[in-house]
Design a protein around this motif. Sequence first.
Motif, PDB file in Angstrom:
ATOM      1  N   TRP A 297       0.826  -1.216   0.000  1.00 17.08           N
ATOM      2  CA  TRP A 297       0.000   0.000   0.000  1.00 17.08           C
ATOM      3  C   TRP A 297       0.856   1.260   0.000  1.00 17.08           C
ATOM      4  N   GLY A 298       2.025   1.185   0.618  1.00 20.21           N
ATOM      5  CA  GLY A 298       2.952   2.322   0.524  1.00 20.21           C
ATOM      6  C   GLY A 298       3.418   2.539  -0.902  1.00 20.21           C
ATOM      7  N   CYS A 300       1.695   1.692  -3.572  1.00 23.26           N
ATOM      8  CA  CYS A 300       0.541   2.210  -4.319  1.00 23.26           C
ATOM      9  C   CYS A 300       0.426   3.721  -4.172  1.00 23.26           C
ATOM     10  N   GLN A 301       0.650   4.206  -2.958  1.00 17.28           N
ATOM     11  CA  GLN A 301       0.567   5.646  -2.732  1.00 17.28           C
ATOM     12  C   GLN A 301       1.754   6.375  -3.357  1.00 17.28           C
ATOM     13  N   HIS A 302       2.935   5.769  -3.248  1.00 23.55           N
ATOM     14  CA  HIS A 302       4.145   6.428  -3.768  1.00 23.55           C
ATOM     15  C   HIS A 302       4.140   6.523  -5.289  1.00 23.55           C
ATOM     16  N   GLY A 304       1.430   5.953  -7.276  1.00 22.93           N
ATOM     17  CA  GLY A 304       0.128   6.261  -7.863  1.00 22.93           C
ATOM     18  C   GLY A 304      -0.451   5.077  -8.613  1.00 22.93           C
ATOM     19  N   GLY A 326      -5.226   4.368   7.015  1.00 21.81           N
ATOM     20  CA  GLY A 326      -4.958   4.843   5.659  1.00 21.81           C
ATOM     21  C   GLY A 326      -4.861   3.766   4.616  1.00 21.81           C
ATOM     22  N   GLU A 327      -5.195   2.504   4.948  1.00 22.73           N
ATOM     23  CA  GLU A 327      -5.057   1.467   3.935  1.00 22.73           C
ATOM     24  C   GLU A 327      -6.153   1.544   2.873  1.00 22.73           C
ATOM     25  N   ASN A 329      -6.720   4.643   1.648  1.00 23.36           N
ATOM     26  CA  ASN A 329      -6.316   5.868   0.948  1.00 23.36           C
ATOM     27  C   ASN A 329      -5.363   5.526  -0.189  1.00 23.36           C
ATOM     28  N   HIS A 330      -5.945   5.094  -1.283  1.00 23.93           N
ATOM     29  CA  HIS A 330      -5.143   4.698  -2.435  1.00 23.93           C
ATOM     30  C   HIS A 330      -5.940   4.996  -3.701  1.00 23.93           C
ATOM     31  N   SER A 331      -5.265   4.883  -4.820  1.00 21.73           N
ATOM     32  CA  SER A 331      -5.911   5.143  -6.114  1.00 21.73           C
ATOM     33  C   SER A 331      -6.181   3.865  -6.886  1.00 21.73           C
TER      34      SER A 331
END
Length: 671
Positions: A297-298, A300-302, A304, A326-327, A329-331
Amino acid sequence: MYLAGVAAAAAALLWLQRRLWPHLWADARFLLRALRCQRRVLRGAAGSSLAQRFASLARAAPQRLFLRFEAQSFSYGQAERASRRVANALRAWRGPGGPLLPGQTVALLVGNEPGFVWAWLGLARLGAVPAFLGTGLRRGALLHCLRGCGARALLVARDLCDAVEPLLPTLQELGIVVWVWGPGPCPPGVTSLQELVEEASEEPVPPDLSTPRDMMDTCLYIFTSGTTGLPKAARISHHKSIMCLGFYRLVGASSKDVIYVALPLYHMSGSLLGIVGCIGIGATCVLKRKFSASQFWGDCQHYGVTVFQYIGELCRYLVNQPKREGERNHSLHLAVGSGLRPDVWREFLQRFGNIRIVETYGMTEGNITFFNYTSTLGAVGRGSFLYKLFSPFELVRYDVLQGAPVRDAAGWCQRVGPGETGLLIAPVTPQNPFLGYAGGRELSEHKLLHGVFTAGDAYFNTGDLMVHDAAQFVYFRDRTGDTYRWKGENVATTEVAEALAALDSLQEVNVYGVAVPGSPGHDPDLQTAQGASGQRGLRPHAPPRPAVPAGRRLGGLRAPDPAALGGRHLGGCPDISPPPHPPRAPSGWGSPGETTSPSMHGSAPLHVGSCSPPWPHLGALLPAAAWPGPGLWGAACPRGGTGGNRAQVAAGKDFSPCCALPPLHPMFFTS
């Protein structure tokens, strides 16, 4: 009045359609999308190769971001130039074996890194045939694969040189040149390809080198797990590789997506679907060396990430991670893959949000695919008449004891009805070919069924048991043959048995899968097994983990759960039960009634059973720990005991008086 009647009739037809064919419009939309995608992918494909298609995209959008790997980023233009350097370096090669010629095979023993992609495309530019080797191959299995694909050369990553170095004298005798992807120094007779690449030109090579004479010619080899032993080199045609350009378009992705690929590139899922599918829509690929649930997930956020290519095990790892803020909070909006269990599927969505999941099914060498484009929980795809226009198949009755389809009095196979498990087969036609494997014709012929419904027909035997319901959804049930699933891969029980049989203390080994209650999900370290003499003899022979892990069944069947047997005897052999906990340390492997201690946290102990006369030794039962459910057990007869016959085991028969099996029964597994 007339208009009212028409409206009423239309409403009645719509109501009837929703009741009887609720997915008709979804089937029709997918079929139209598939036809458009096929036309788009094949437009101008005649006489073109994957390398030429990539070059065309790089010319059209050289600055578009293609690959992100750790802290590195590469545009399509940079990737094109890197692959040209590889092609020019190999084209200029004048060392042992002479120049590399079109049609010659070069094996790649390289992990997930940009160099794999550059080498793959560079070889394709020269008309050479790459062969993707599993990075876990060692010794005899590695030599088998090199011989099987007829490799002229081997390109190995620097971090995998240790796997090749003991084989260098044999490779030199076979005339196989070894190149290393990485800086020197290199052992005698080995050349650093990276140094040659750095000096090579970025000029295009002549396009005629990569132009196939026939689109059905072999453009690469991908090794599959052999159900009867060592891996086989499946032939991948130019046509199939070009068709894979449409994979992500078919599931609804676009050039704006960022696709996360952590699957091994030596598998079709990672290379042809992950990399080639990404190229097909001009998207960005985030390539990982290995999958990490704690980093996912990190990442995915880093990066995008918007699309995740999975196998079911990866999703299980994610839902087993501790919950954190925050898991959601992703796109990520789309996950595409195979082998996702319904319980994991449900929990994945509940925990991580509204992510569209498209479960798929396919085989490297197969001619049948499924797409669950309705995202129906647990299904691998649809079996409607419209879908069969896109990918024809049949489900036929299968006798698990005989290991063959059931045929009627006239000799024809019998189709199954809704709710009945059947063997998945697909017609072999010019539109749906089966190219087979490198090597002898018998390897390919073994996968075909003839005279299925009419004289002269031929069907590809997937070896998978499926069921379709009244709503025409198709569900996976089990695999036939001596294989089991481990971390999304098929592993042949015969490979495990042959590794154990290399011990001098064992005369015959048979491996099959049963359930191990409460197994914690770790594979056993079989390197701790000791022979009767106390010698630690397995380490040089056993395939590396995770090749000896949690398993499935035997010959399409599953043995009864040992925990449910109580004090029952198996063919005259008592004491067949799960290993005691805590385990007792053995004085030496082979002593009846003793159990080894695990060599790593969570690994399963090795239990030695005992038999009553006239068979004094049962041998070792090897339970391989796994996720809760499947596990791997093996029965090994020590030297001096009664030997067995693996062919009898595959047929579900008693394989020796010493280790006779009880009656087996079919079971439903989920991977």
